[in-house]
Design an enzyme around this catalytic site. Structure first.
Site, PDB file in Angstrom:
ATOM      1  CG  HIS A 313     -20.258   1.474  41.554  1.00 36.79           C
ATOM      2  ND1 HIS A 313     -20.130   2.469  42.495  1.00 36.79           N
ATOM      3  CD2 HIS A 313     -19.290   1.705  40.622  1.00 36.79           C
ATOM      4  CE1 HIS A 313     -19.140   3.278  42.131  1.00 36.79           C
ATOM      5  NE2 HIS A 313     -18.615   2.839  41.015  1.00 36.79           N
ATOM      6  CD  GLU A 444     -13.030   4.973  36.629  1.00 40.94           C
ATOM      7  OE1 GLU A 444     -14.112   4.805  36.016  1.00 40.94           O
ATOM      8  OE2 GLU A 444     -12.960   5.292  37.821  1.00 40.94           O
TER       9      GLU A 444
HETATM   10 ZN   LIG Z   1     -17.090   3.488  39.720  1.00 43.12          ZN
END
Ligand SMILES: [Zn+2]
Length: 484
Positions: A313, A444
């Site tokens: 991002h 993650e």
């Molecule tokens: Zn992400």
């Protein structure tokens, strides 16, 4: 990853204002070349959430229609390839129907009980991958007298009545084979299956249909030291049986196969590379000297190995937003920067796809990895689920193709050094994993919506710990790959 608000996206498409066009900008979706299929779907009535899985990437389109209120979701390029599905429920979402709308479009219709309506801006689409979507509905409200104008949809498929019960198979046994490297699910009649990780239960789920549990069904005998620590058998609805599996530590679940119409098997593998990674752990990191490594790993022109670190991002895209407004883009930038510094200290040439808070598309990230002849690519993200699920926490590491060993090594190091919860190493078709030619993984690091993870990820000292663990995993993998 993050939730997408379909109405925000739709403002950019005024000419189609009656459509709630859903756009996913963190994962690029390729148009399927051949007819793709709807692999599985599941509606969770307690959470008003629909999950769909297709075997190729798909870009769902949604519209809300009235009388009674229905959310109509079209899956362009997806063929249903089976009879219309119609599931009725007792809640405010009264039914889910799935049918073939036209030759190339599967249509899902979720119908509310009479008098109820939905706030369109609160309908959320989340792409887990380009093949897996979660569609979360807000709590339906009783409609006021002045309902907002909504268009009438084209004719929706109507479901024929369900065919004879005699097709339904009885699940007779679920057991381990003699060498304990296969779980076997046996039925009395032909069955079909779907399989996936169940994120909410953190168990592997194999769904069998059309099937019912036999009264005398035998479960597997699970001893200590076996490949499986837990198996649950559940009748999910009148014709679906779920087999939920928790593998033992160090065991990887392999392929699900169907050797005969009445038998479904799941491969169980001891993860050897994982064990050797663990035994290699005490080795001091600074023994790694890339100058003397005899290796086939690609190197930069100056002879140093290149590793790409890719914080997800950035810029206008905050990624997931969690508890107290915690933003994914900031967390992963801090961790990514520290991973790069750590690797540089060890003689690795670490390149960041972004070193500051900037907008960066997915393709330039991939191009950077390809053009620098990188040995490995490590993308760093933070996870999210609904803010109403602070109980969901933990680490997930994704790979595609050649990244499996790298994923296992990083995952194991992070578990050991941070104490984060374990949600497994998983295969997924993320764009950055599919499009990179070197071993690549997506970590993650935790859930910004998770009570435990959010508070830890807010702590700079914890982020340093996380970065050190990821760097150590990368180094260990490179050492092994170089035969050190
Ligand atoms: Zn992400």
């Amino acid at each position: 990853m993050r939730w997408f608000n379909s109405q925000q996206q739709s403002r950019r498409f005024d000419q189609f204002s009656y459509f709630l066009l859903v756009s996913l900008f963190s994962i690029l979706v390729a148009a399927p070349a051949k007819a793709a299929r709807l692999e599985s779907w599941r509606f969770n009535a307690s959470q008003n959430q629909l999950e769909i899985t297709t075997d190729e990437g798909v870009q769902p389109k949604a519209q809300l229609v009235s009388d009674p209120t229905r959310l109509v979701i079209d899956l362009p390029g997806i063929v249903l390839g089976r009879p219309v599905i119609n599931e009725s429920m007792s809640g405010t979402v009264r039914s889910v129907r799935i049918g073939q709308f036209d030759r190339n479009t599967t249509r899902i219709v979720m119908e509310l009980a009479p008098g109820y309506t939905l706030e369109p801006s609160q309908i959320k689409f989340r792409g887990i991958t380009d093949r897996r979507w979660l569609i979360k509905l807000p709590t339906p409200q009783l409609a006021s007298t002045s309902t907002p104008p909504i268009v009438v949809a084209p004719k929706v498929p109507t479901a024929p009545s369900r065919s004879a019960e005699s097709e339904i198979a009885a699940i007779e046994s679920v057991e381990l084979n003699g060498s304990s490297n296969q779980l076997m699910i046996q039925a009395s009649k032909p069955i079909r299956y779907t399989s996936r990780w169940d994120r909410s239960l953190a168990l592997y789920r194999i769904e069998i249909s059309p099937a019912q549990l036999s009264n005398s069904v035998k479960g597997p005998q699970l001893g200590s030291g076996g490949p499986i620590s837990r198996v649950k058998l559940r009748q999910e609805n009148s014709q679906t049986v779920a087999v939920l599996i928790q593998p033992a530590t160090g065991v990887e679940l392999g392929q699900v196969n169907q050797p005969s119409q009445r038998l479904v098997t799941l491969e169980l593998q001891r993860a050897r590379s994982l064990q050797s990674a663990t035994t290699a752990a005490p080795r001091a990191m600074n023994v790694f000297n890339p100058a003397v490594a005899t290796t086939q790993l690609p190197r930069s022109p100056n002879g140093r190995m290149v590793v790409i670190i890719d914080p997800g991002h950035g810029g206008p895209d905050p990624g997931a937003i969690g508890i107290n407004g915690l933003q994914e883009k900031g967390i992963v930038l801090d961790i990514g920067n520290q991973v790069a510094v750590s690797l540089q200290r060890q003689g690795i040439q670490a390149l960041l796809t972004r070193a500051d808070d900037r907008d960066l598309d997915l393709d330039p990230r991939v191009q950077m990895a390809e053009q620098s002849n990188a040995a490995v690519f490590v993308s760093i993200h933070a996870n999210s689920i609904s803010l109403s699920r602070p109980d969901v926490n933990g680490l997930e590491t994704y790979y595609y193709d050649s990244g499996r060993g790298l994923a296992q090594t990083i995952h194991q190091n992070v578990l050991q050094l941070t104490g984060v919860g374990d949600r497994g190493v998983r295969k997924a078709r993320f764009y950055v994993l599919r499009k990179t030619s070197m071993p690549s993984v997506l970590v993650e690091v935790g859930f910004v919506t998770g009570r435990d993870d959010a508070s830890r990820l807010s702590n700079p000292a914890y982020r340093t710990q996380m970065a050190d663990a990821i760097a150590r995993g990368i180094l260990q993998y490179l050492q092994q790959a170089a035969g050190l």
